[in-house]
Design a protein around this motif. Structure first.
Motif, PDB file in Angstrom:
ATOM      1  N   ILE A 139      42.960  99.052  24.471  1.00  0.00           N
ATOM      2  CA  ILE A 139      41.697  99.747  24.717  1.00  0.00           C
ATOM      3  C   ILE A 139      41.348  99.826  26.202  1.00  0.00           C
ATOM      4  O   ILE A 139      40.894 100.869  26.690  1.00  0.00           O
ATOM      5  CB  ILE A 139      40.535  99.100  23.918  1.00  0.00           C
ATOM      6  CG1 ILE A 139      39.232  99.852  24.156  1.00  0.00           C
ATOM      7  CG2 ILE A 139      40.415  97.622  24.222  1.00  0.00           C
ATOM      8  CD1 ILE A 139      39.267 101.315  23.797  1.00  0.00           C
ATOM      9  N   ASP A 140      41.554  98.762  26.965  1.00  0.00           N
ATOM     10  CA  ASP A 140      41.225  98.802  28.395  1.00  0.00           C
ATOM     11  C   ASP A 140      42.055  99.859  29.112  1.00  0.00           C
ATOM     12  O   ASP A 140      41.522 100.670  29.888  1.00  0.00           O
ATOM     13  CB  ASP A 140      41.464  97.434  29.037  1.00  0.00           C
ATOM     14  CG  ASP A 140      40.410  96.409  28.645  1.00  0.00           C
ATOM     15  OD1 ASP A 140      39.370  96.812  28.083  1.00  0.00           O
ATOM     16  OD2 ASP A 140      40.627  95.212  28.899  1.00  0.00           O
ATOM     17  N   ALA A 141      43.359  99.863  28.877  1.00  0.00           N
ATOM     18  CA  ALA A 141      44.243 100.833  29.531  1.00  0.00           C
ATOM     19  C   ALA A 141      43.928 102.254  29.080  1.00  0.00           C
ATOM     20  O   ALA A 141      43.998 103.200  29.877  1.00  0.00           O
ATOM     21  CB  ALA A 141      45.704 100.490  29.230  1.00  0.00           C
ATOM     22  N   GLN A 142      43.567 102.421  27.816  1.00  0.00           N
ATOM     23  CA  GLN A 142      43.245 103.755  27.299  1.00  0.00           C
ATOM     24  C   GLN A 142      42.025 104.336  28.002  1.00  0.00           C
ATOM     25  O   GLN A 142      42.012 105.510  28.386  1.00  0.00           O
ATOM     26  CB  GLN A 142      43.011 103.674  25.788  1.00  0.00           C
ATOM     27  CG  GLN A 142      44.267 103.376  24.983  1.00  0.00           C
ATOM     28  CD  GLN A 142      43.970 102.986  23.541  1.00  0.00           C
ATOM     29  OE1 GLN A 142      42.814 102.751  23.167  1.00  0.00           O
ATOM     30  NE2 GLN A 142      45.008 102.905  22.725  1.00  0.00           N
ATOM     31  N   LEU A 143      40.999 103.516  28.174  1.00  0.00           N
ATOM     32  CA  LEU A 143      39.793 103.988  28.857  1.00  0.00           C
ATOM     33  C   LEU A 143      40.044 104.196  30.348  1.00  0.00           C
ATOM     34  O   LEU A 143      39.589 105.190  30.932  1.00  0.00           O
ATOM     35  CB  LEU A 143      38.655 102.998  28.647  1.00  0.00           C
ATOM     36  CG  LEU A 143      37.882 103.121  27.332  1.00  0.00           C
ATOM     37  CD1 LEU A 143      36.911 101.965  27.168  1.00  0.00           C
ATOM     38  CD2 LEU A 143      37.126 104.449  27.273  1.00  0.00           C
ATOM     39  N   ASP A 144      40.768 103.278  30.972  1.00  0.00           N
ATOM     40  CA  ASP A 144      41.035 103.396  32.404  1.00  0.00           C
ATOM     41  C   ASP A 144      41.835 104.658  32.722  1.00  0.00           C
ATOM     42  O   ASP A 144      41.678 105.249  33.800  1.00  0.00           O
ATOM     43  CB  ASP A 144      41.794 102.169  32.908  1.00  0.00           C
ATOM     44  CG  ASP A 144      40.908 100.927  32.964  1.00  0.00           C
ATOM     45  OD1 ASP A 144      39.670 101.090  32.954  1.00  0.00           O
ATOM     46  OD2 ASP A 144      41.456  99.801  33.002  1.00  0.00           O
TER      47      ASP A 144
ATOM     48  N   LYS B 231      32.548  99.210  30.681  1.00  0.00           N
ATOM     49  CA  LYS B 231      33.020  98.773  29.365  1.00  0.00           C
ATOM     50  C   LYS B 231      31.984  97.816  28.772  1.00  0.00           C
ATOM     51  O   LYS B 231      31.847  96.680  29.228  1.00  0.00           O
ATOM     52  CB  LYS B 231      34.390  98.102  29.480  1.00  0.00           C
ATOM     53  CG  LYS B 231      35.479  99.024  30.038  1.00  0.00           C
ATOM     54  CD  LYS B 231      36.802  98.281  30.165  1.00  0.00           C
ATOM     55  CE  LYS B 231      37.901  99.201  30.668  1.00  0.00           C
ATOM     56  NZ  LYS B 231      37.682  99.650  32.062  1.00  0.00           N
ATOM     57  N   ARG B 232      31.290  98.275  27.763  1.00  0.00           N
ATOM     58  CA  ARG B 232      30.225  97.469  27.165  1.00  0.00           C
ATOM     59  C   ARG B 232      30.703  96.651  25.971  1.00  0.00           C
ATOM     60  O   ARG B 232      29.938  95.897  25.389  1.00  0.00           O
ATOM     61  CB  ARG B 232      29.056  98.368  26.743  1.00  0.00           C
ATOM     62  CG  ARG B 232      28.397  99.093  27.913  1.00  0.00           C
ATOM     63  CD  ARG B 232      27.090  99.738  27.506  1.00  0.00           C
ATOM     64  NE  ARG B 232      26.465 100.462  28.599  1.00  0.00           N
ATOM     65  CZ  ARG B 232      25.750  99.901  29.570  1.00  0.00           C
ATOM     66  NH1 ARG B 232      25.564  98.588  29.573  1.00  0.00           N
ATOM     67  NH2 ARG B 232      25.217 100.641  30.526  1.00  0.00           N
ATOM     68  N   TYR B 233      31.955  96.825  25.595  1.00  0.00           N
ATOM     69  CA  TYR B 233      32.468  96.058  24.462  1.00  0.00           C
ATOM     70  C   TYR B 233      32.972  94.695  24.936  1.00  0.00           C
ATOM     71  O   TYR B 233      33.299  94.492  26.109  1.00  0.00           O
ATOM     72  CB  TYR B 233      33.594  96.823  23.759  1.00  0.00           C
ATOM     73  CG  TYR B 233      34.726  97.244  24.668  1.00  0.00           C
ATOM     74  CD1 TYR B 233      35.735  96.353  25.037  1.00  0.00           C
ATOM     75  CD2 TYR B 233      34.786  98.542  25.166  1.00  0.00           C
ATOM     76  CE1 TYR B 233      36.764  96.740  25.870  1.00  0.00           C
ATOM     77  CE2 TYR B 233      35.814  98.936  26.003  1.00  0.00           C
ATOM     78  CZ  TYR B 233      36.804  98.031  26.352  1.00  0.00           C
ATOM     79  OH  TYR B 233      37.820  98.413  27.186  1.00  0.00           O
ATOM     80  N   ALA B 234      33.024  93.764  24.004  1.00  0.00           N
ATOM     81  CA  ALA B 234      33.490  92.410  24.314  1.00  0.00           C
ATOM     82  C   ALA B 234      34.083  91.792  23.052  1.00  0.00           C
ATOM     83  O   ALA B 234      33.981  92.344  21.955  1.00  0.00           O
ATOM     84  CB  ALA B 234      32.332  91.554  24.831  1.00  0.00           C
ATOM     85  N   ASN B 235      34.707  90.631  23.235  1.00  0.00           N
ATOM     86  CA  ASN B 235      35.286  89.886  22.102  1.00  0.00           C
ATOM     87  C   ASN B 235      36.252  90.747  21.292  1.00  0.00           C
ATOM     88  O   ASN B 235      36.191  90.793  20.061  1.00  0.00           O
ATOM     89  CB  ASN B 235      34.177  89.352  21.185  1.00  0.00           C
ATOM     90  CG  ASN B 235      33.173  88.498  21.918  1.00  0.00           C
ATOM     91  OD1 ASN B 235      33.536  87.692  22.770  1.00  0.00           O
ATOM     92  ND2 ASN B 235      31.895  88.674  21.606  1.00  0.00           N
ATOM     93  N   VAL B 236      37.156  91.428  21.995  1.00  0.00           N
ATOM     94  CA  VAL B 236      38.102  92.318  21.317  1.00  0.00           C
ATOM     95  C   VAL B 236      39.148  91.500  20.565  1.00  0.00           C
ATOM     96  O   VAL B 236      39.822  90.643  21.139  1.00  0.00           O
ATOM     97  CB  VAL B 236      38.795  93.255  22.322  1.00  0.00           C
ATOM     98  CG1 VAL B 236      39.821  94.131  21.606  1.00  0.00           C
ATOM     99  CG2 VAL B 236      37.762  94.120  23.041  1.00  0.00           C
TER     100      VAL B 236
END
Length: 267
Positions: A92-97, A105-110
């Motif tokens: 998810i991090d790489a996809q958004l970046d 990025k407001r999501y956490a605890n992935v």
């Protein structure tokens, strides 16, 4: 001698009879287990949670809304195991970046759904998409070998939509697309539907807007649940008579999250 023959005969008859009874009991137990495995059950797999960063004005003043849960629904029925949506995945991090490097990025605890299921040795037969927007499909890249069922309208939307609604980076791997074929079979207030197993327990319905799909789950005890594939939170329009909205935060909390299962009474 006659009495001895009777006793010996009884012993010879009794042993096979006990064997038959034992086999019958074992078979009955096997049938019960097999029947339980055929019954529908589902689990809410929480892959992450997001805070809105905003405050809402209510009757008692300003308040912060509860966190939004990024849910994938794990469904087991008739020996099949499938996911409705994937939530946030490993990349998810790489996809958004790749598409929106400036976005907060407001999501956490992935905790990606594949990581959670692999810990318990669970494999997936197929994935049904309720929506192709980024927060619902991030985990597709974690399951490149699994067939993905989506509505024809959502696949058309995917071709024209742009970030932030849809992230091309989430579809760079080969996806094993299969189109959902809805039938002219009314289900509740919907004119078309698709009964996935043919028994009325897992029913998909097309929703208005960008090819989204809704999911109805009906357990053996009669409880019926509904999940909108295009929303993370409940909307006022989701209120249906005798149907439990799975987007509702209180409902999610009461049902619990994976590894807890929601089953019909008696399962």
């Amino acid at each position: 001698m006659s009495g001895e023959r009777v006793r010996h005969s009884s012993l010879r008859i009794g042993a096979p009879l006990m064997l038959v009874i034992g086999l019958a009991v074992s078979l009955f137990g096997f049938v019960e287990i097999a029947s339980a495995e055929q019954e529908l059950r589902f689990s809410l797999v929480r892959t992450a949670q997001s805070d809105s960063g905003d405050f809402l004005l209510g009757r008692n003043g300003w308040h912060e809304p509860p966190p939004t849960q990024h849910i994938a629904i794990l469904i087991e029925h008739r020996g099949s195991r499938l996911l409705f949506g994937t939530g946030l995945g490993r990349q998810i991090d790489a996809q958004l970046d790749a598409e929106l490097p400036w976005r907060t990025k407001r999501y956490a605890n992935v905790r990606p759904v594949r990581d959670q299921l692999e810990e318990d040795g669970l494999e997936i037969d197929r994935i049904v998409l309720g929506c192709v927007r980024w927060e619902h499909v991030s985990g597709l890249a974690d399951y490149p070998e699994v067939p993905v069922l989506a509505s024809a309208d959502s696949l058309s939307y995917l071709k024209v939509a742009t970030p932030p609604a849809v992230l091309p980076s989430q579809f760079r791997h080969p996806v094993r697309w299969q189109s959902l074929e809805f039938q002219a079979s009314p289900y509740r207030e919907h004119r078309h539907s698709l009964d996935l197993f043919g028994d009325g327990q897992v029913v998909l319905v097309p929703l208005d807007g960008h090819g989204a799909v809704g999911l109805f789950l009906t357990l053996a005890d009669g409880r019926r649940f509904f999940f909108r594939g295009d929303r993370l939170e409940r909307d006022a329009g989701d209120a249906l008579e005798n149907v439990i909205a799975l987007q509702d935060a209180n409902t999610q909390a009461s049902l619990g999250f994976y590894p807890r299962w929601v089953e019909g009474a008696g399962q």
